[in-house]
Scaffold this active site. Structure first.
Site, PDB file in Angstrom:
ATOM      1  CG  HIS A 455      43.860  44.423  35.731  1.00  0.00           C
ATOM      2  ND1 HIS A 455      43.626  43.638  34.639  1.00  0.00           N
ATOM      3  CD2 HIS A 455      44.609  43.675  36.566  1.00  0.00           C
ATOM      4  CE1 HIS A 455      44.196  42.474  34.807  1.00  0.00           C
ATOM      5  NE2 HIS A 455      44.797  42.463  35.953  1.00  0.00           N
ATOM      6  CD  GLU A 456      39.298  43.468  36.135  1.00  0.00           C
ATOM      7  OE1 GLU A 456      38.297  44.152  36.416  1.00  0.00           O
ATOM      8  OE2 GLU A 456      39.603  43.149  34.985  1.00  0.00           O
TER       9      GLU A 456
END
Lengths: 610, 249
Positions: A455-456
């Protein structure tokens, strides 16, 4: 058992990073070592008593979607409320916003405790603070009043809504539409419609309201969405319309279409949100999610990166702390678990020894120490750069800090995500079969940590960011600044004969890293430069952490000579540094060989031949 | 009504204590110290009384080395108004503590003194009782509920047989039990405010109290390590071991 080593944290903050000097700066003048200590004590306690206590329960009892609303176990609400009531959400913010102007590096050290105790619960305040910071930086005064204050009190929690089912890493392809809907006290109002995927904290019963920061595209004069990232704008879309709007308390047209059922990180709800369905909720009498534009139209992605960069560093911190906790748990286990006899022991009737006496177990513990403490040190260094960016004396120093932070962000996100996970893998290994059972925490640490390289911005995306944007497009300017910092550490270590070997090893790794980067710059935009970007990121990350370790070792060596006490601690630091240089630094060469060869082995593989 | 709470700096409850190599006591060098948990309950009760409008001022007192200031700061961050440190490097035993507190109380004239029922380091459970006796005040020990009614105090005590409620005349001494309340966390804004609250420093000499220990610690030892169990083959063998090895029958 403590969540992290306070001795290590004190070493990193006060011996290595010289944080005690920060209160000399005006912004931090109200603080002192005494308040820093009190905040770290408070954090340790709150994390142990309110966050750690439901670590397993939140994993076992996943969030559920019932009657269109997401519910979580009550312990998460209590923990988030206790965190906010302790003033920690507001801590680093300006006094004018109700904050305590705590240095970011100390706030990061505080947050480290909560990440170690329960990364999924800690995600709520982390996202909320990042959301509030974005609005505080770019919102209008009325937007700040409506959304920042309540977030810093923990009454509202925040999210970031970027991905869509068809567009995750590629944000240029988002299709959420934002249609102008006049103007009110909170600014230029729009109606949004579309779907947002992977929204952490997207819905829950933890707070009065949820503040979504949403990327969407306003249609051009022809009614069509502008292709690419230039058409993207940023909107504040709350679950309920706030005070200051035309209908305070009205339910916005944001619905939960589904919950994602995750491998780990389960306490953080993760939702598919539909905006503008117009079925269950019709705010101000019509369909469409009400959203207020933040900043200029079309500048959305650049603004969102304000929050994204902070989230990336927070992801790194979470990964580091999961690695750290696994290290401490497996260390304790290895000290208590008797099994087998020393390699040279001849007497089968002799009592078994704790497994920490076996060389291979020591290797696994030392690797975890090198990864976890190295990662935490890297994150604290980056947080210190945020403080420099904000408060260094001269404009040149502040710009330098910004450039270093930009270059290090993909490393701060990725290195702990990759190697913290490797540490968790070893923590399970040290536990043997028990580590593979749910009776121990290490399997959950691993599952939780497995999200972090995703994620990110995945590791692959971070590699493109580092090599493509931060080095090639920058033509090596930020790289040169970082090389200077590394050279400064090399020079400082030169006086210490015990560190001479490491110093040379570090210098040659960095020189080669620079030469390879230069060769890639000279390819002048040839796509081959990026074919093996991930290998470059791996090499770069190891070289950065090698530098961080040499810095720690120099400090430890000096403190050891001066203090004459705490010998075991400092020798542990020196040994972990030695481990890193003997076991890990040699990997840099093989990664760079691949990059330098411009090999097409992966890039050129025909699809049909897989 | 003015309140006085006594707070002691002890080895943190999470720390696994170790005996010093020379067996003269417990190792406190490089060990995390914090406020005695029973004293946190005392501070919390005082702060709640102030929030309820029953108390007007809370004075937190600690006795011992200079670092006891940190413990007083914690009390101030929880809501006490000011602190007093009676600073000494001498070993302080319960009687000396009670005498020092009495001297401070005579200066400060509080109506109510709240202390932890015992400290988790020496587990003496003596100071509150000694203090009440020296002052000639009423005492309500092991309190699980405290209520002010005019010039009187209702204290519910945790006794062996259950709960006992006593009515005391003020001024009085109360010692806290675990169930009295759940202490709050000192918030960051209150930690910052606590920095500005005053702490006065006194000494036993200035208070005219002789703190010379009356008891001598001969030696401190770790509890014996638990031995591994043994399986016995028969009842006869069990009886034999109980009689001749354990010598319990």
């Amino acid at each position: 058992m403590p969540l992290l080593s306070r001795r290590d944290l004190d070493f990193l903050l006060f011996e290595w990073l010289d944080v005690e000097r920060l209160p000399r700066r005006e912004r931090y003048a109200e603080h002192s070592r005494e308040t820093f200590d009190a905040i770290l004590d408070l954090s340790a306690r709150l994390a142990e008593e309110r966050f750690l206590t439901h670590y397993k329960k939140a994993d076992r009892e996943e969030p559920v979607l019932r009657d269109g609303a997401v519910r979580v176990i009550p312990e998460i609400r209590e923990a988030v409320a206790a965190y906010a009531q302790a003033g920690l959400l507001a801590a680093p913010f300006d006094a004018a916003l109700g904050g305590a102007q705590l240095p970011h590096v100390v706030h990061t050290a505080s947050m480290a405790h909560f990440m170690a105790a329960n990364v999924a619960t800690a995600a709520y305040p982390m996202l909320t603070a990042a959301n509030a910071r974005l609005i505080a930086a770019f919102g209008t005064p009325s937007q700040i009043a409506a959304f920042v204050g309540p977030q810093l009190e923990g009454r509202y929690l925040g999210t970031m809504c970027l991905s869509e089912p068809q567009a995750g890493s590629s944000l240029a392809d988002i299709t959420t539409r934002a249609v102008p809907d006049g103007e009110d006290a909170l600014g230029r109002r729009y109606r949004l419609s579309g779907s947002k995927m992977w929204i952490s904290g997207g819905d829950h019963d933890l707070s009065e309201n949820i503040v979504h920061l949403v990327l969407a595209k306003a249609p051009g004069p022809d009614g069509r969405l502008i292709p690419g990232t230039k058409g993207i704008s940023l909107f504040i879309v709350p679950k309920f319309l706030p005070a200051g709007s035309e209908a305070p308390g009205a339910r916005n047209d944001v619905t939960v279409a589904g919950l994602n059922h995750k491998m780990g990180y389960r306490g953080t709800t993760n939702c598919l949100l539909n905006l503008g369905e117009g079925v269950a909720h019709r705010p101000l009498g019509s369909a469409g999610a009400v959203g207020w534009l933040v900043g200029e139209a079309g500048a959305g992605l650049a603004l969102m990166f304000h929050m994204m960069n902070e989230a990336r560093i927070a992801v790194g911190l979470g990964a580091a702390m999961l690695g750290y906790r696994g290290y401490l748990l497996s260390l304790e286990y290895a000290r208590q678990r008797p099994q087998g006899r020393p390699l040279a022991a001849k007497d089968p009737a002799a009592p078994p020894v704790p497994i920490i006496r076996h060389p291979d177990v020591k290797r696994m513990l030392l690797a975890q120490k090198a990864y976890a403490e190295g990662a935490l040190a890297l994150l604290l260094y980056c947080a210190r750069l945020v403080d420099e960016e904000l408060t260094a004396q001269t404009e040149a120093e502040r710009r330098n800090a910004s450039a270093l932070l930009g270059l290090l962000t993909p490393v701060a996100k990725t290195w702990p995500s990759e190697w913290g996970l490797a540490a968790n893998d070893l923590a399970i290994q040290v536990h043997g079969g028990y580590g593979y059972t749910r009776d121990f925490d290490v399997e959950q640490l691993y599952r939780d940590n497995r999200l972090n390289p995703i994620h990110e911005g995945t590791t692959g995306i971070q590699a493109l960011d580092l090599l493509g944007r931060k080095i090639l497009r920058d033509r090596g300017e930020a790289f040169a600044r970082l090389r200077e910092e590394v050279a400064r550490t090399e020079a400082a270590a030169a006086a210490d004969p015990a560190l001479a070997g490491f110093r040379q090893q570090l210098a040659s790794a960095w020189d080669r890293l620079g030469r390879v980067a230069q060769d890639l710059v000279e390819l002048g935009g040839d796509e081959r430069a990026l074919w093996n970007a991930t290998a470059y990121l791996s090499a770069f990350g190891h070289a950065v952490v090698g530098w961080i370790w040499l810095g720690q070792a120099r400090r430890a060596s000096a403190s050891l000579a001066a203090a004459g006490k705490d010998e075991a601690f400092y020798r542990g630091k020196l040994r972990a540094c030695r481990y890193f240089f003997e076991y890990e630094m040699p990997k840099i060469g093989s990664w760079l060989d691949v990059v330098a060869s411009l090999t097409d082995v992966a890039a050129g593989m025909p699809d049909e031949s897989f | 009504m003015k309140l006085l709470v006594a707070v002691k700096r002890v080895v943190d409850f999470n720390v696994k204590v170790r005996v010093k190599a020379d067996k003269s006591g417990v190792e406190t060098a490089n060990v995390k110290m914090s406020m005695n948990p029973f004293d946190e309950i005392a501070v919390e009760e005082a702060v709640r009384m102030k929030e309820a409008g029953v108390a007007s001022e809370i004075v937190a007192v600690s006795l011992g080395v200079a670092q006891c200031q940190e413990t007083i700061r914690t009390a101030l961050a929880m809501g006490a108004d000011r602190g007093i440190l009676v600073q000494t490097d001498a070993e302080l035993q319960p009687l000396a503590v009670a005498k020092l507190l009495k001297a401070v109380i005579e200066k400060e004239q509080p109506k109510l003194v709240i202390l932890g029922k015992q400290a988790i380091d020496d587990d003496c459970n003596q100071t509150g009782q000694m203090l009440a006796a020296l002052l000639g005040w009423a005492q309500g020990t092991f309190a699980s509920k405290v209520k002010v009614e005019g010039e009187q105090l209702l204290v519910t005590r945790e006794v062996d047989g259950g709960l006992e409620t006593v009515r005391l005349k003020l001024p009085a001494v109360v010692t806290t039990d675990l169930r009295l309340n759940e202490p709050r966390y000192a918030s960051l804004p209150n930690i910052m405010k606590a920095k500005k609250k005053p702490i006065d420093t006194l000494t036993p000499e200035a208070l005219g109290v002789d703190v010379t220990p009356r008891l001598v610690t001969l030696k401190v030892e770790e509890p014996p390590k638990r031995q591994a169990g043994k399986k016995v083959g028969s009842v006869q063998e069990l009886l034999d071991k109980l009689r001749n090895e354990a010598r319990v029958i």
